[in-house]
Write a protein that holds these residues in place. Structure first.
Motif, short mmCIF file in Angstrom:
data_model
loop_
_atom_site.label_atom_id
_atom_site.label_comp_id
_atom_site.label_asym_id
_atom_site.label_seq_id
_atom_site.Cartn_x
_atom_site.Cartn_y
_atom_site.Cartn_z
N MET A 199 9.27 4.35 7.62
CA MET A 199 8.42 3.98 8.75
C MET A 199 9.15 2.99 9.67
SD MET A 199 4.45 3.79 7.44
CE MET A 199 4.66 2.99 5.85
N VAL A 200 9.89 2.04 9.08
CA VAL A 200 10.65 1.09 9.91
C VAL A 200 11.75 1.82 10.67
CG1 VAL A 200 12.07 -0.99 9.93
CG2 VAL A 200 10.11 -0.87 8.40
N GLY B 159 0.80 -1.21 0.00
CA GLY B 159 0.00 0.00 0.00
C GLY B 159 0.84 1.26 0.00
N ALA B 160 2.02 1.24 0.58
CA ALA B 160 2.94 2.38 0.59
C ALA B 160 4.16 2.02 -0.23
CB ALA B 160 3.33 2.73 2.03
N MET C 201 3.49 9.49 10.82
CA MET C 201 3.94 9.48 9.42
C MET C 201 2.81 9.07 8.48
SD MET C 201 7.73 7.78 9.70
CE MET C 201 8.12 8.00 7.97
N ILE C 202 2.06 8.05 8.88
CA ILE C 202 0.94 7.57 8.06
C ILE C 202 -0.08 8.69 7.85
CG2 ILE C 202 -1.07 6.03 8.05
CD1 ILE C 202 0.76 3.91 9.42
N ARG C 203 -0.42 9.37 8.93
CA ARG C 203 -1.42 10.46 8.85
C ARG C 203 -0.88 11.65 8.05
NH1 ARG C 203 -3.07 10.00 15.20
NH2 ARG C 203 -4.81 8.54 14.97
N ARG C 204 0.36 12.02 8.33
CA ARG C 204 0.96 13.19 7.67
C ARG C 204 1.05 13.01 6.16
NH1 ARG C 204 5.04 13.29 11.20
NH2 ARG C 204 6.50 12.46 9.71
N ASN C 205 1.36 11.78 5.74
CA ASN C 205 1.59 11.51 4.32
C ASN C 205 0.37 10.93 3.61
OD1 ASN C 205 4.58 12.16 3.93
ND2 ASN C 205 4.59 10.86 5.75
N TYR D 34 -2.40 4.79 2.93
CA TYR D 34 -3.53 3.87 3.15
C TYR D 34 -4.87 4.63 3.22
CZ TYR D 34 0.68 1.51 4.72
OH TYR D 34 1.96 1.04 4.82
N GLY D 35 -4.95 5.72 2.50
CA GLY D 35 -6.22 6.45 2.41
C GLY D 35 -6.56 7.29 3.61
N THR D 36 -5.56 7.55 4.49
CA THR D 36 -5.84 8.38 5.68
C THR D 36 -5.91 9.84 5.30
OG1 THR D 36 -3.49 8.48 6.20
CG2 THR D 36 -4.78 6.79 7.32
#
Length: 196
Positions: free
Chosen positions: A59-60, A50-51, A187-191, A194-196
């Motif tokens: 992220m890791v 997905g990313a 990071m997930i939210r900022r970028n 996954y559709g966030t």
């Protein structure tokens, strides 16, 4: 000679189950360090990540930055193409001849080992640590002897979290708080991964 555990995978996204698995293997199998190696394109996965590979790598990095025994290598991302464990192991053994390496895998992957690319040659380069979960006991008796000889088992606490579940939660707007490290969630939210 340092004993190094290899955590390979897409880490799409990395989550606390990956970190607990790495720490379990390190503690129970006497590893000096665990090296996380995000794959560019894994051979036995049907779904596209997905990313993108760089995002997964970052992220890791964020997830492991506070643990002095964990590190992240981008060798599969730099190499590109399908990420075969044999190619990675050969590069690690060549680059770090003073270390010994063990691939850390879940008990659900143990019986897949004979299907791995160039598995007999891979087993000459590395050992394997199979992390058993109570709900997925290992069945090593079905493996060829050359693999049984190179396999150690360690019991892992049950963690009912998968990257697939996390992606599905994120895409449907559900919370994944505490399933991934806080910095990774930021990071997930900022970028907008996954559709966030």
């Amino acid at each position: 000679m340092a004993a190094i555990g290899i955590m390979g995978g897409t880490f799409d996204p990395v989550h606390i189950g990956h970190l607990i698995a790495a720490e379990t293997a390190r503690g129970k199998c006497g590893l000096d360090e665990v090296w996380f190696i995000p794959s560019y394109a894994p051979p036995l996965k049907d779904n596209e990540p997905g990313a993108d590979s760089r995002a997964r790598y970052l992220m890791v990095q964020e997830a492991v930055r506070t643990n002095p025994f964990f590190r992240v290598l981008d060798i599969e991302l730099v190499r590109g193409g399908t990420s075969y464990s044999y190619d990675t192991a050969a590069e690690l053994v060549r680059s770090y001849p003073e270390h010994s390496f063990s691939y850390i895998i879940g008990s659900d992957r143990i019986n897949d080992l004979p299907r791995w690319h160039r598995i007999e040659e891979l087993a000459e380069l590395v050992s394997f640590i199979g992390l058993e979960r109570p709900e997925t006991p290992a069945r090593p008796e079905g493996l060829p002897e050359y693999l049984r000889r190179k396999l150690r088992l360690a019991l892992m606490p049950p963690i009912g979290i998968s990257s697939t579940d996390i992606r599905e939660c994120l895409m449907s707007g559900q919370s994944v708080q505490y399933m991934v490290p806080d910095g990774v969630l930021d990071m997930i939210r900022r970028n907008g991964y996954y559709g966030t």
